[in-house]
Design a protein around this motif. Structure first.
Motif, PDB file in Angstrom:
ATOM      1  N   VAL A  38       0.840  -1.198   0.000  1.00  0.00           N
ATOM      2  CA  VAL A  38       0.000   0.000   0.000  1.00  0.00           C
ATOM      3  C   VAL A  38       0.872   1.243   0.000  1.00  0.00           C
ATOM      4  CG1 VAL A  38      -1.742   1.304   1.283  1.00  0.00           C
ATOM      5  CG2 VAL A  38      -1.894  -1.202   1.159  1.00  0.00           C
ATOM      6  N   ALA A  39       1.921   1.256   0.827  1.00  0.00           N
ATOM      7  CA  ALA A  39       2.821   2.406   0.871  1.00  0.00           C
ATOM      8  C   ALA A  39       3.504   2.609  -0.480  1.00  0.00           C
ATOM      9  CB  ALA A  39       3.860   2.214   1.975  1.00  0.00           C
ATOM     10  N   PHE A  40       3.948   1.521  -1.100  1.00  0.00           N
ATOM     11  CA  PHE A  40       4.590   1.622  -2.416  1.00  0.00           C
ATOM     12  C   PHE A  40       3.615   2.188  -3.455  1.00  0.00           C
ATOM     13  CE2 PHE A  40       8.058  -1.906  -1.911  1.00  0.00           C
ATOM     14  CZ  PHE A  40       8.516  -1.253  -0.783  1.00  0.00           C
ATOM     15  N   TYR A  41       2.401   1.669  -3.433  1.00  0.00           N
ATOM     16  CA  TYR A  41       1.393   2.136  -4.395  1.00  0.00           C
ATOM     17  C   TYR A  41       1.107   3.626  -4.207  1.00  0.00           C
ATOM     18  CZ  TYR A  41      -3.212   3.082  -6.338  1.00  0.00           C
ATOM     19  OH  TYR A  41      -4.262   3.655  -7.015  1.00  0.00           O
ATOM     20  N   LEU A  42       0.971   4.047  -2.954  1.00  0.00           N
ATOM     21  CA  LEU A  42       0.672   5.459  -2.695  1.00  0.00           C
ATOM     22  C   LEU A  42       1.786   6.364  -3.209  1.00  0.00           C
ATOM     23  CD1 LEU A  42      -0.876   5.367   0.896  1.00  0.00           C
ATOM     24  CD2 LEU A  42      -2.059   5.509  -1.308  1.00  0.00           C
ATOM     25  N   TYR A  43       3.017   5.909  -3.083  1.00  0.00           N
ATOM     26  CA  TYR A  43       4.127   6.702  -3.612  1.00  0.00           C
ATOM     27  C   TYR A  43       4.016   6.833  -5.131  1.00  0.00           C
ATOM     28  CZ  TYR A  43       8.849   8.390  -4.509  1.00  0.00           C
ATOM     29  OH  TYR A  43       9.927   9.152  -4.924  1.00  0.00           O
ATOM     30  N   ALA A  76      -7.654   7.001   1.518  1.00  0.00           N
ATOM     31  CA  ALA A  76      -8.032   5.638   1.910  1.00  0.00           C
ATOM     32  C   ALA A  76      -6.801   4.802   2.225  1.00  0.00           C
ATOM     33  CB  ALA A  76      -8.850   4.990   0.803  1.00  0.00           C
ATOM     34  N   GLY A  77      -5.772   4.924   1.382  1.00  0.00           N
ATOM     35  CA  GLY A  77      -4.548   4.165   1.614  1.00  0.00           C
ATOM     36  C   GLY A  77      -3.848   4.586   2.892  1.00  0.00           C
ATOM     37  N   LEU A  78      -3.782   5.886   3.132  1.00  0.00           N
ATOM     38  CA  LEU A  78      -3.173   6.371   4.367  1.00  0.00           C
ATOM     39  C   LEU A  78      -3.971   5.886   5.576  1.00  0.00           C
ATOM     40  CD1 LEU A  78      -2.189  10.035   3.414  1.00  0.00           C
ATOM     41  CD2 LEU A  78      -0.656   8.086   3.723  1.00  0.00           C
ATOM     42  N   GLY A  79      -5.289   5.801   5.421  1.00  0.00           N
ATOM     43  CA  GLY A  79      -6.110   5.293   6.516  1.00  0.00           C
ATOM     44  C   GLY A  79      -5.758   3.860   6.877  1.00  0.00           C
ATOM     45  N   GLY A 116      -2.743   3.832   8.873  1.00  0.00           N
ATOM     46  CA  GLY A 116      -2.876   4.513  10.162  1.00  0.00           C
ATOM     47  C   GLY A 116      -2.275   5.899  10.171  1.00  0.00           C
ATOM     48  N   VAL A 117      -2.212   6.525   8.990  1.00  0.00           N
ATOM     49  CA  VAL A 117      -1.605   7.838   8.843  1.00  0.00           C
ATOM     50  C   VAL A 117      -2.696   8.858   8.508  1.00  0.00           C
ATOM     51  CG1 VAL A 117       0.047   9.223   7.518  1.00  0.00           C
ATOM     52  CG2 VAL A 117       0.574   6.838   8.089  1.00  0.00           C
ATOM     53  N   THR A 118      -2.667   9.993   9.182  1.00  0.00           N
ATOM     54  CA  THR A 118      -3.653  11.041   8.934  1.00  0.00           C
ATOM     55  C   THR A 118      -3.224  11.895   7.748  1.00  0.00           C
ATOM     56  OG1 THR A 118      -4.155  11.143  11.304  1.00  0.00           O
ATOM     57  CG2 THR A 118      -4.879  12.998   9.945  1.00  0.00           C
ATOM     58  N   PRO A 119      -4.058  12.023   6.700  1.00  0.00           N
ATOM     59  CA  PRO A 119      -3.694  12.877   5.562  1.00  0.00           C
ATOM     60  C   PRO A 119      -3.603  14.335   6.004  1.00  0.00           C
ATOM     61  CG  PRO A 119      -5.569  11.449   5.041  1.00  0.00           C
ATOM     62  CD  PRO A 119      -5.363  11.369   6.509  1.00  0.00           C
ATOM     63  N   VAL A 120      -2.630  15.057   5.496  1.00  0.00           N
ATOM     64  CA  VAL A 120      -2.493  16.471   5.854  1.00  0.00           C
ATOM     65  C   VAL A 120      -3.290  17.316   4.863  1.00  0.00           C
ATOM     66  CG1 VAL A 120      -0.237  16.152   6.915  1.00  0.00           C
ATOM     67  CG2 VAL A 120      -0.371  16.758   4.500  1.00  0.00           C
ATOM     68  N   GLU A 121      -3.873  18.391   5.378  1.00  0.00           N
ATOM     69  CA  GLU A 121      -4.681  19.268   4.541  1.00  0.00           C
ATOM     70  C   GLU A 121      -3.810  20.273   3.800  1.00  0.00           C
ATOM     71  OE1 GLU A 121      -7.964  18.635   4.148  1.00  0.00           O
ATOM     72  OE2 GLU A 121      -7.426  16.899   5.380  1.00  0.00           O
ATOM     73  N   GLU A 122      -2.713  20.693   4.418  1.00  0.00           N
ATOM     74  CA  GLU A 122      -1.775  21.594   3.766  1.00  0.00           C
ATOM     75  C   GLU A 122      -0.401  21.395   4.376  1.00  0.00           C
ATOM     76  OE1 GLU A 122      -2.488  25.751   4.474  1.00  0.00           O
ATOM     77  OE2 GLU A 122      -3.527  25.363   6.360  1.00  0.00           O
TER      78      GLU A 122
END
Length: 580
Positions: free
Chosen positions: A515-520, A566-569, A572-578
């Motif tokens: 999942v981490a690889f895909y998100l990158y 979704a992937g960050l979820g 267990g990582v919170t997406p940053v807004e900015e």
């Protein structure tokens, strides 16, 4: 929507038509037929190995099968072309409408990417399970993050998941903890103490000693162990588990179950598990061969009670009861896993540190024997973590006395960076954790790169609203997406389409690092499209004076953002807004 699964179904149906028409013989298994992205994107959108894997059992040339299959597939509106390559691979190009459908699905389906593959199978993931003798260290951190992400991934893929921590509170190490706390208790009474070798001198026990003093006063001073050991052992274990729960909370980890090893003793559960193995003819009295390699000085042949683990794939049989009648350390672990089986789980996963490599076969043998082969056990080993600062080995103040703690790491870089970076390598590969690199703002830092992509989309959305362009998901999904015609835009849509497939592969292999690889990779496509707009104005997300085209382009990157979140979820990582 899983377009890869949909096209595979199309391929399987086409093969069935070929069987019905007599082109292929009846009875062929299509289990090995795959539809996946080609290694070279220039070859097409998807590739299938159908002709290659069916040629031998069908007694035909792969290319002949591929030619016949190609003719069937192009008759479907979803297939723009089906080209035979090499000896018989079939490269598929999809109709442009497919990619528009993917964008719409990501924007309108709250469960886009989720799978029912798990079919609600009850799956227990046991992880961390550190001895309750101190705070969690950096090695535990990796196992904790991996296990928690794996549990979330399996839940996302449709499994009924239980997270469990096995408290190793039944062994001699907890007696050592009690003695160490007693020394801190004496210090709390201003007494001078000597720390014997093997005790736990970490500062984290100072508060525990003081708390013990507050509870019992001087009642245990000048008393033999027989008076205080059991009570102090229980008090200290509870204090350490409170500490460990606090450490896990720093990473956002909550366990469903904490299972005590000590609860197995005196309950008859160990005896019941061994009796189960005995009833299967797997327990006997015998003498093991001497260990290979250098002979220990104290080794001598002893008759013991042995588990015939070799009958279930182990290299040697394992002792479960010593010659003096005491249980070996393996016996309660057998009982614990029998308890898992008895609780009705369909599958078990254990996450161990690399030092437990020798434990894998014997534990799998035990579960196989206890469940009559019904319940699979997968044991995932997490390799060591090496800490660095700017490429140099990193030394920190060690509150624990002998090691760097989980809380030390999280305090330095935060839980999100810690979690994501712990998943940037496969679990059984060593991991370097450089405090400078994991916080730097560059493409070389995957944590930043993925978070930046999410934040960049937010930036576009804000600018669109300032320009009075409507950009809620429903409106974007209804935009005219035919404006998305550039190869870079199609490539991003194709990457978004891979998400449901990636989820199932990662869940099936128990590999959340995928999942981490895909998100990158997905973030790279977002950044690439952004940068392309610097030279080609037609690719910019905001097209001056053309709200309809702007909405189509924003729909694409918003769909990517939905998948990133979704992937960050799962990780267990919170997406940053900015980005700041």
């Amino acid at each position: 929507m899983n377009i890869f699964a949909d096209i595979r179904t199309l391929v399987i149906d086409a093969l069935a038509d070929l069987v019905r028409d007599g082109v292929l013989p009846d009875g062929l298994s299509t289990d090995a037929v795959t539809v996946e992205p080609p290694r070279d994107p220039g070859h097409g959108d998807m590739a299938t190995n159908a002709a290659m894997v069916l040629a031998k059992p069908a007694g035909l040339k792969p290319r002949d099968i591929a030619d016949a299959l190609s003719a069937r597939l192009v008759a479907d509106d979803r297939i723009a072309s089906a080209d035979v390559a090499g000896p018989g691979f079939l490269n598929l190009r999809l109709d442009a409408g497919i990619w528009r459908g993917v964008v719409i699905a990501a924007l309108t389906d709250p469960g886009y990417g989720r799978s029912k593959m798990g079919n609600n199978q009850r799956t227990l993931v046991e992880y961390v399970s550190a001895n309750p003798t101190g705070p969690l260290h950096v090695g535990h951190t990796r196992g904790a993050v991996f296990g928690d992400a794996l549990a979330s991934l399996l839940d996302y893929a449709g499994y009924d998941v239980t997270r469990e921590y096995y408290i190793n509170d039944g062994g001699a190490q907890v007696d050592v903890l009690a003695r160490s706390v007693y020394l801190r208790y004496q210090e709390a009474h201003d007494l001078s103490v000597d720390w014997p070798e093997g005790t736990y001198p970490g500062d984290y026990l100072i508060e525990v000693g003081e708390a013990l003093k507050a509870k019992v006063g001087d009642a245990y001073l000048d008393q033999p162990e027989s008076v205080w050991l059991e009570e102090v052992r229980s008090f200290a274990t509870d204090a350490m588990m409170d500490l460990i729960r606090g450490d896990l909370a720093l990473l956002g980890i909550e366990m469903d179950v904490f299972f005590s090893e000590k609860s197995l003793y005196g309950s008859g559960k160990i005896e019941k598990a061994i009796e189960r193995l005995d009833a299967a003819g797997l327990i006997y009295r015998g003498t093991l061969e001497p260990p290979k390699g250098k002979m220990p000085d104290d080794w001598e042949p002893r008759e013991q009670t042995l588990f015939k683990s070799t009958a279930h794939g182990d290299d040697v049989d394992r002792p479960v009861q010593k010659s003096d009648g005491a249980w070996t350390y393996f016996a309660p672990d057998i009982a614990y896993h029998y308890d898992k089986v008895e609780r009705g789980f369909d599958a078990l996963i254990d996450v161990f540190g690399a030092d437990h490599g020798g434990y894998v076969k014997r534990m799998k043998a035990a579960v196989s024997a206890l469940s009559n082969g019904r319940v699979p056990l997968d044991i995932k080993l997490t390799q060591l973590v090496k800490l660095y600062q700017n490429g140099e080995p990193f030394k920190m103040s060690k509150r624990a006395g002998t090691f760097i703690t989980l809380s030390d790491v999280v305090e330095q870089v935060g839980p999100d960076v810690t979690r994501f970076h712990m998943l940037t390598r496969k679990n059984d590969a060593p991991l370097d954790f450089d405090f400078a690199k994991v916080t730097e703002q560059s493409k070389d830092n995957p944590v930043f790169y993925v978070q930046y992509a999410h934040a960049r989309v937010n930036s576009v959305l804000r600018k669109a609203r300032e320009a009075e362009i409507t950009v809620d998901d429903a409106t974007l999904a209804g935009a005219d997406l035919s404006a998305l015609s550039h190869a870079a835009e199609t490539a991003l849509a194709a990457k978004i389409a891979e998400w449901p497939r990636l989820v199932e592969i990662a869940a099936r292999t128990h590999e959340p690092h995928r999942v981490a690889f895909y998100l990158y990779d997905l973030a790279s496509d977002v950044h690439g499209l952004w940068n392309a707009g610097n030279t080609d104005t037609s690719l910019r997300f905001l097209q001056d004076g053309d709200n309809a085209t702007s909405q189509a382009k924003i729909a694409l990157i918003r769909a990517a953002q939905v998948v990133i979140a979704a992937g960050l979820g799962i990780l267990g990582v919170t997406p940053v807004e900015e980005m700041r």
